[in-house]
Design a protein around this motif. Structure first.
Motif, PDB file in Angstrom:
ATOM      1  N   CYS A  32      91.846  53.664  52.310  1.00  0.00           N
ATOM      2  CA  CYS A  32      91.501  52.503  51.496  1.00  0.00           C
ATOM      3  C   CYS A  32      92.166  52.640  50.127  1.00  0.00           C
ATOM      4  O   CYS A  32      92.364  53.758  49.619  1.00  0.00           O
ATOM      5  CB  CYS A  32      89.986  52.391  51.313  1.00  0.00           C
ATOM      6  N   SER A  33      92.515  51.505  49.543  1.00  0.00           N
ATOM      7  CA  SER A  33      93.205  51.522  48.254  1.00  0.00           C
ATOM      8  C   SER A  33      92.309  52.123  47.179  1.00  0.00           C
ATOM      9  O   SER A  33      91.104  51.880  47.120  1.00  0.00           O
ATOM     10  CB  SER A  33      93.612  50.100  47.857  1.00  0.00           C
ATOM     11  N   THR A  44      92.158  42.157  45.473  1.00  0.00           N
ATOM     12  CA  THR A  44      92.437  42.488  46.875  1.00  0.00           C
ATOM     13  C   THR A  44      92.205  43.977  47.098  1.00  0.00           C
ATOM     14  O   THR A  44      92.291  44.798  46.180  1.00  0.00           O
ATOM     15  CB  THR A  44      93.889  42.130  47.249  1.00  0.00           C
ATOM     16  N   SER A  45      91.932  44.294  48.352  1.00  0.00           N
ATOM     17  CA  SER A  45      91.736  45.681  48.760  1.00  0.00           C
ATOM     18  C   SER A  45      92.543  45.912  50.035  1.00  0.00           C
ATOM     19  O   SER A  45      92.462  45.120  50.988  1.00  0.00           O
ATOM     20  CB  SER A  45      90.252  45.962  49.003  1.00  0.00           C
ATOM     21  N   TYR A  46      93.307  46.993  50.077  1.00  0.00           N
ATOM     22  CA  TYR A  46      94.167  47.306  51.211  1.00  0.00           C
ATOM     23  C   TYR A  46      93.563  48.461  52.014  1.00  0.00           C
ATOM     24  O   TYR A  46      93.040  49.424  51.456  1.00  0.00           O
ATOM     25  CB  TYR A  46      95.573  47.674  50.733  1.00  0.00           C
ATOM     26  N   GLU A  53      97.062  47.229  59.664  1.00  0.00           N
ATOM     27  CA  GLU A  53      96.895  47.265  58.219  1.00  0.00           C
ATOM     28  C   GLU A  53      96.202  45.979  57.799  1.00  0.00           C
ATOM     29  O   GLU A  53      96.616  44.881  58.204  1.00  0.00           O
ATOM     30  CB  GLU A  53      98.246  47.401  57.526  1.00  0.00           C
ATOM     31  N   CYS A  54      95.148  46.106  57.015  1.00  0.00           N
ATOM     32  CA  CYS A  54      94.322  44.957  56.671  1.00  0.00           C
ATOM     33  C   CYS A  54      94.269  44.759  55.152  1.00  0.00           C
ATOM     34  O   CYS A  54      94.445  45.717  54.376  1.00  0.00           O
ATOM     35  CB  CYS A  54      92.890  45.134  57.197  1.00  0.00           C
ATOM     36  N   PHE A 156     100.183  53.084  45.128  1.00  0.00           N
ATOM     37  CA  PHE A 156     100.412  53.645  46.466  1.00  0.00           C
ATOM     38  C   PHE A 156      99.422  54.754  46.809  1.00  0.00           C
ATOM     39  O   PHE A 156      99.605  55.439  47.817  1.00  0.00           O
ATOM     40  CB  PHE A 156     101.840  54.199  46.558  1.00  0.00           C
ATOM     41  N   LYS A 157      98.408  54.926  45.987  1.00  0.00           N
ATOM     42  CA  LYS A 157      97.426  55.961  46.248  1.00  0.00           C
ATOM     43  C   LYS A 157      96.236  55.382  47.008  1.00  0.00           C
ATOM     44  O   LYS A 157      95.798  54.268  46.741  1.00  0.00           O
ATOM     45  CB  LYS A 157      96.935  56.585  44.939  1.00  0.00           C
ATOM     46  N   TYR A 158      95.752  56.158  47.953  1.00  0.00           N
ATOM     47  CA  TYR A 158      94.630  55.719  48.792  1.00  0.00           C
ATOM     48  C   TYR A 158      93.525  56.768  48.754  1.00  0.00           C
ATOM     49  O   TYR A 158      93.741  57.921  48.377  1.00  0.00           O
ATOM     50  CB  TYR A 158      95.084  55.497  50.242  1.00  0.00           C
TER      51      TYR A 158
END
Length: 249
Positions: A32-33, A44-46, A53-54, A156-158
């Motif tokens: 998760c982002s 938004t949340s990635y 990928e959602c 780019f960190k999750y």
């Protein structure tokens, strides 16, 4: 009775672990982002999973997209896919073997393969749990290393997602269920239902008594005195009735 309850308890734990492994494999919440730096407030949340990928928007819209190319994926993601699928397949095999080998089922009741089947089911549950544990541990290590990488941009960190935690729980359930099945099927859960047959060896039969000991030997034949000379002369004999053959030659 105690071993039967232990086998049933281990099978239920392994089945729960199998269910959790399947759900964790399908969920996209592996990464998760992270909300760090300028991304503290975002709309938004990635989320990234093994298959899709959602994106979740603050308006409530939830969009997912499947990965189009398998070869374009990074190697760690390909390996995670393979390990999780292999873990699910091994759990299916473990469930089938455990159902056939448990004492509470009627399959092969009274046969010698009953206990080895349950033992093989426990070993398969252990293998499935190890595969799932290796996958989620690997993913956790990658996420932590990327998060603390100073050269990686904050966008780019999750962070570790919900599916990873579910994978940990499923792996431990499968491991505990497999260990309980192995313990209860390997003789530690109580005495076996049937003791092995013991073949009693009979002492060898004594040899039959000698024939001479039962029946005494017959007396030697002795002709009667009156019959000693009462026999017809032979044609080929050298003498007949006191006459010699050379008297007629």
């Amino acid at each position: 009775m105690a071993s039967t309850v232990a086998q049933l308890f281990g099978f239920i734990l392994g089945l729960l672990g199998f269910t959790g492994t399947v759900v964790a494999t399908l969920l996209p919440h592996w990464r998760c982002s992270a909300y760090t730096g300028s991304n503290i407030i975002t709309a938004t949340s990635y989320m990234k999973g093994l298959w899709m990928e959602c994106v979740w928007h603050s308006t409530g819209i939830y969009q997912c997209e499947l990965y189009r190319s398998l070869l374009a994926l990074p190697r760690d993601l390909q390996a995670a896919r393979a390990l999780m699928v292999l873990s699910c397949v091994t759990s299916v095999m473990a469930s089938l073997a455990a159902v056939m080998g448990m004492k509470c089922t009627r399959f092969a009741r009274g046969s010698l393969i009953k206990s080895p089947l349950a033992l093989s089911g426990g070993v398969c549950f252990l293998c499935a749990g190890l595969l799932c544990l290796v996958t989620v541990s690997w993913t956790t290590h990658d996420v932590i290393m990327d998060f603390y990488d100073p050269f990686l941009p904050s966008g780019f960190k999750y962070e570790i997602g919900l599916a990873v935690y579910l994978g940990y729980a499923a792996a431990f359930l499968s491991l505990i269920g497999g260990m309980v099945l192995c313990w209860s099927s390997g003789g530690g859960g109580g005495s076996r239902s049937r003791s092995p047959l013991r073949v009693q060896r009979r002492p060898p039969l004594s040899p039959p008594p000698a024939f001479n000991n039962i029946y005494p030997p017959a007396p030697p034949y002795k002709p009667h005195e009156a019959l000693k000379d009462n026999h017809a002369p032979s044609v080929c004999s050298m003498s007949s009735s006191g006459y010699r053959l050379n008297n007629y030659v």
